[in-house]
Design a protein around this motif. Structure first.
Motif, mmCIF file in Angstrom:
data_model
loop_
_atom_site.group_PDB
_atom_site.id
_atom_site.type_symbol
_atom_site.label_atom_id
_atom_site.label_comp_id
_atom_site.label_asym_id
_atom_site.label_seq_id
_atom_site.Cartn_x
_atom_site.Cartn_y
_atom_site.Cartn_z
ATOM 1 N N TYR A 37 10.755 -2.804 2.503
ATOM 2 C CA TYR A 37 10.921 -2.221 1.175
ATOM 3 C C TYR A 37 10.785 -3.259 0.076
ATOM 4 C CZ TYR A 37 12.629 1.757 3.788
ATOM 5 O OH TYR A 37 12.733 2.805 4.662
ATOM 6 N N HIS A 38 10.246 -2.819 -1.058
ATOM 7 C CA HIS A 38 10.089 -3.713 -2.208
ATOM 8 C C HIS A 38 10.092 -2.856 -3.475
ATOM 9 C CE1 HIS A 38 6.073 -2.257 -1.168
ATOM 10 N NE2 HIS A 38 5.824 -2.312 -2.456
ATOM 11 N N PRO A 39 10.519 -3.429 -4.605
ATOM 12 C CA PRO A 39 10.488 -2.646 -5.854
ATOM 13 C C PRO A 39 9.061 -2.239 -6.189
ATOM 14 C CG PRO A 39 11.797 -4.650 -6.112
ATOM 15 C CD PRO A 39 11.085 -4.770 -4.799
ATOM 16 N N ALA A 40 8.874 -0.979 -6.598
ATOM 17 C CA ALA A 40 7.543 -0.508 -6.982
ATOM 18 C C ALA A 40 7.031 -1.341 -8.156
ATOM 19 C CB ALA A 40 7.608 0.966 -7.371
ATOM 20 N N PRO A 41 5.797 -1.881 -8.065
ATOM 21 C CA PRO A 41 5.247 -2.656 -9.188
ATOM 22 C C PRO A 41 5.088 -1.790 -10.440
ATOM 23 C CG PRO A 41 3.972 -3.013 -7.185
ATOM 24 C CD PRO A 41 4.897 -1.863 -6.913
ATOM 25 N N ARG A 42 4.974 -2.471 -11.608
ATOM 26 C CA ARG A 42 4.789 -1.781 -12.885
ATOM 27 C C ARG A 42 3.461 -1.017 -12.937
ATOM 28 N NH1 ARG A 42 8.760 -0.813 -16.827
ATOM 29 N NH2 ARG A 42 9.813 -2.714 -17.457
ATOM 30 N N THR A 43 2.457 -1.520 -12.245
ATOM 31 C CA THR A 43 1.147 -0.861 -12.278
ATOM 32 C C THR A 43 1.212 0.454 -11.516
ATOM 33 O OG1 THR A 43 0.072 -3.010 -12.367
ATOM 34 C CG2 THR A 43 -1.295 -1.133 -11.731
ATOM 35 N N LEU A 44 0.841 1.549 -12.185
ATOM 36 C CA LEU A 44 0.901 2.885 -11.597
ATOM 37 C C LEU A 44 -0.512 3.350 -11.245
ATOM 38 C CD1 LEU A 44 3.326 4.559 -14.185
ATOM 39 C CD2 LEU A 44 3.911 3.200 -12.164
ATOM 40 N N SER A 45 -0.666 3.961 -10.071
ATOM 41 C CA SER A 45 -1.966 4.485 -9.654
ATOM 42 C C SER A 45 -1.961 6.006 -9.490
ATOM 43 C CB SER A 45 -2.398 3.843 -8.327
ATOM 44 O OG SER A 45 -2.531 2.440 -8.484
ATOM 45 N N PHE A 46 -0.818 6.574 -9.080
ATOM 46 C CA PHE A 46 -0.751 8.006 -8.784
ATOM 47 C C PHE A 46 0.376 8.675 -9.565
ATOM 48 C CE2 PHE A 46 -2.763 5.967 -5.176
ATOM 49 C CZ PHE A 46 -3.835 6.799 -4.910
ATOM 50 N N CYS A 47 0.190 9.974 -9.869
ATOM 51 C CA CYS A 47 1.176 10.740 -10.628
ATOM 52 C C CYS A 47 2.410 11.018 -9.768
ATOM 53 C CB CYS A 47 0.561 12.048 -11.112
ATOM 54 S SG CYS A 47 1.728 13.094 -12.006
ATOM 55 N N SER A 48 3.600 10.701 -10.309
ATOM 56 C CA SER A 48 4.851 10.928 -9.575
ATOM 57 C C SER A 48 5.165 12.414 -9.448
ATOM 58 C CB SER A 48 6.005 10.232 -10.307
ATOM 59 O OG SER A 48 6.171 10.793 -11.610
ATOM 60 N N GLN A 49 4.497 13.265 -10.250
ATOM 61 C CA GLN A 49 4.800 14.692 -10.254
ATOM 62 C C GLN A 49 3.921 15.482 -9.285
ATOM 63 O OE1 GLN A 49 7.538 15.640 -12.231
ATOM 64 N NE2 GLN A 49 7.623 13.399 -12.242
ATOM 65 N N CYS A 50 2.605 15.118 -9.221
ATOM 66 C CA CYS A 50 1.686 15.930 -8.408
ATOM 67 C C CYS A 50 0.820 15.091 -7.477
ATOM 68 C CB CYS A 50 0.799 16.782 -9.328
ATOM 69 S SG CYS A 50 -0.440 15.836 -10.233
#
Lengths: 195, 195
Positions: free
Chosen positions: A9-22
């Protein structure tokens, strides 16, 4: 439960690739009526704002000595810090500071006044430190702490401190201790701490 | 560019369903060496921490009058507020407060001292308000503001204010104005604002 070892496990990086909702892949655009780039989902319309985080901690004092903790985690593994950590949902800055102190050192404290409020824009953080009286000096460090110890002002390990905000908060504490007037210190640190 | 109208977009809710790193559906577990539930990806190992947000604003004063803005957005559409908004990445609390003032009212200010630091745990926020001198009172409200106006202390629309932190910051400002001593006020608001 997960079959993976904890190191997985590791903290999710700031860079986002996918929508957390869908789960759709995100686009980076300036949304309507906004003025900066955001991660936006063109499938469900969710805009994924990101904002600075608060770090909350204390200057715990027992008989004129200051409690410091030596970090068992990165960054700055092995360096000394004041008890502090990320503010959690549902708590106040003061509650978070007391929780972090208990988790990292085992000591319970009586929270005093807000002492430093430090902007650290390059780290995307705001740091809060409160004065605090230690109620019982029995130490019981948690898993994030190698050791905890009380230091007289003249014995503070200045060359082995973890972060710039720890150093400057201790500097203000030592200076204010000489006059007995502990005000609020609000300032910005604009460069990473060396070492 | 998106084919959708602006009303299509909305802030992503706090509830997370998919991993921002790999798009896998998330699990809610207590990770190793942690003590609370987190959204965790069992595919890539990312732990999706969530933390309180900072709201930054000012009490802008011009010739003993206070600048207020009437909100053109939800929540509290049509209610009066001090210029304020979410702190953005890369800025300090003071820089954010100045930016929000310019965006919402068009006025430029000289930032003064930190005046209120208010914990709002039920909203998962910390609010910061600075004192500020208005340098030029020409108003040019942005899209989030229906109108902006200067109010004498006796004309503040107390019954039409947007948020509890706005009301209490204005109450402290009016009280301190009578003595001329503007200290820092640090406190917690633990219940939602009625109305």
């Amino acid at each position: 439960m997960s079959p993976h070892p904890p190191s997985f496990y590791h903290p999710a990086p700031r860079t986002l690739s996918f929508c957390s909702q869908c789960g759709t892949r995100l686009n980076r655009i300036i949304p309507p009526d906004d003025n900066r780039m955001r991660d936006v989902c063109e499938n469900c319309g969710a805009v994924h704002y990101q904002n600075p985080l608060n770090v909350v901690g204390v200057v715990p004092v027992w008989e004129n000595k200051i409690l410091l903790c030596r970090r068992a985690i990165e960054p700055r593994h092995g360096k000394w810090t004041l008890p502090a950590g990320f503010m959690e949902l549902g708590e106040s800055t003061g509650q978070g500071a007391m929780r972090e102190t208990l988790e990292e050192s085992g000591v319970s404290i009586r929270l005093g006044s807000l002492f430093t409020v430090i902007n650290v824009p390059h780290a995307e953080q705001v740091h809060f430190f409160y004065l605090a009286d230690v109620l019982d000096p029995a130490l019981d460090p948690g898993p994030e702490t190698l050791e905890a110890a009380f230091f007289s002002p003249e014995d503070i390990p200045w060359e082995k401190l973890a972060f710039h905000t720890i150093r400057s908060t201790l500097e203000h504490f030592v200076a204010d201790s000489k006059t007995g007037a502990f005000g609020l210190h609000h300032y910005e640190i604009s460069a990473p701490y060396p070492g």
